[in-house]
Design an enzyme around this catalytic site. Structure first.
Site, mmCIF file in Angstrom:
data_model
loop_
_atom_site.group_PDB
_atom_site.id
_atom_site.type_symbol
_atom_site.label_atom_id
_atom_site.label_comp_id
_atom_site.label_asym_id
_atom_site.label_seq_id
_atom_site.Cartn_x
_atom_site.Cartn_y
_atom_site.Cartn_z
ATOM 1 N N THR A 1 -3.016 54.975 -4.857
ATOM 2 C CA THR A 1 -2.209 54.250 -5.838
ATOM 3 C C THR A 1 -2.820 52.902 -6.154
ATOM 4 O O THR A 1 -2.959 52.525 -7.327
ATOM 5 C CB THR A 1 -0.773 54.066 -5.319
ATOM 6 N N PHE B 1 5.165 50.469 -1.956
ATOM 7 C CA PHE B 1 3.958 51.050 -2.539
ATOM 8 C C PHE B 1 3.197 51.945 -1.572
ATOM 9 O O PHE B 1 2.913 51.549 -0.431
ATOM 10 C CB PHE B 1 2.987 49.941 -2.980
ATOM 11 N N ASP B 2 2.863 53.127 -2.045
ATOM 12 C CA ASP B 2 1.770 53.857 -1.423
ATOM 13 C C ASP B 2 0.514 53.032 -1.699
ATOM 14 O O ASP B 2 0.419 52.351 -2.724
ATOM 15 C CB ASP B 2 1.644 55.241 -2.051
ATOM 16 N N VAL B 3 -0.455 53.091 -0.812
ATOM 17 C CA VAL B 3 -1.648 52.252 -0.965
ATOM 18 C C VAL B 3 -2.881 53.070 -1.355
ATOM 19 O O VAL B 3 -3.515 52.829 -2.384
ATOM 20 C CB VAL B 3 -1.924 51.457 0.334
#
Length: 240
Positions: free
Chosen positions: A18, A13-15
């Site tokens: 996102t 995951f991009d944080v």
């Protein structure tokens, strides 16, 4: 056709953008400074100026770079270009909120997959973000860890090495992100299956994120983490 969700062992995951509402965090802090100094700002204009200032050759690592960015954009927004406000924007990161659906979605997805954070933010910022998200990650990679930022392929390569050490490969990864520029485009070039969370689906433009040269059609496309988690759960339930 997109692969079945059950085929993936890892969800990366991009944080920021996102899972964490960085645009809301920036706009809120700047609006508070504006109110205290007797003016007001246009939130989308602030994001446009931020985007222009953020992506320059002399940029520092995020979110420390917010101090530099503030001093550049403040005059255009009618805000005082003072160090105390620059530091305030940087330090506001600790109070940025997760999107309403992020924590619950990650908790659900963590039941069936190993979750890995891949963020251009520094470790001190991710420490705050993780608390907002319920500390759901099996592993985390920050700009401090990798020495680089997405979309540099070297960032992704370190994650590939990590999963290889666990007996997996990039074919076992589904990469989930909102940024076409930082994540979706480069993940496609590197041969990853990807999932675009289009957080700005109800808004025009790219907000605080740099616009990609070319749009990349993702393997999966959802407008929220809630919708993504629901689709994964539904599909896996059908397979049982």
């Amino acid at each position: 056709m997109a692969r079945d969700f059950q085929e993936f062992k890892y969800l990366t995951f991009d944080v920021v953008g996102t899972l964490i509402d960085f645009e809301g965090g920036i706009k809120t802090c700047l609006a508070e400074i504006a109110a205290e100094t007797g003016t007001s700002i246009d939130g989308e204009e602030a994001l446009r100026l931020y985007r222009q200032a953020r992506y320059s050759e002399d940029a520092d690592l995020f979110p420390d770079d917010l101090s530099r960015v503030y001093m550049i954009i403040a005059p255009a927004l009618g805000l005082p270009a003072e160090d105390r406000y620059a530091r305030r924007l940087r330090d506001s990161v600790a109070n940025w909120n997760a999107f309403d659906d992020s924590a619950a979605a990650l908790a659900e997805l963590g039941k069936t997959h190993r979750l890995v954070a891949m963020t251009n933010a520094r470790r001190w910022a991710l420490d705050h973000f993780e608390k907002k998200l319920g500390s759901p990650f099996f592993a985390t990679f920050t700009a401090d860890d990798t020495g680089t930022e997405k979309p540099d392929p070297a960032f992704f390569e370190q994650v590939f090495e990590f999963v290889a050490g666990k007996g997996a490969s990039k074919n076992d990864i589904l990469h989930v992100a909102q940024s076409q520029y930082h994540d979706i485009g480069i993940s496609r070039k590197l041969g990853l299956t990807n999932c675009w969370i289009e957080r700005r689906h109800a808004q025009n433009g790219y907000g605080g994120t740099i616009e990609p040269e070319n749009f990349t059609q993702p393997d999966y496309h959802f407008t929220s983490m809630a919708a993504f988690a629901s689709a994964v759960k539904e599909r896996l339930t059908e397979r049982q």
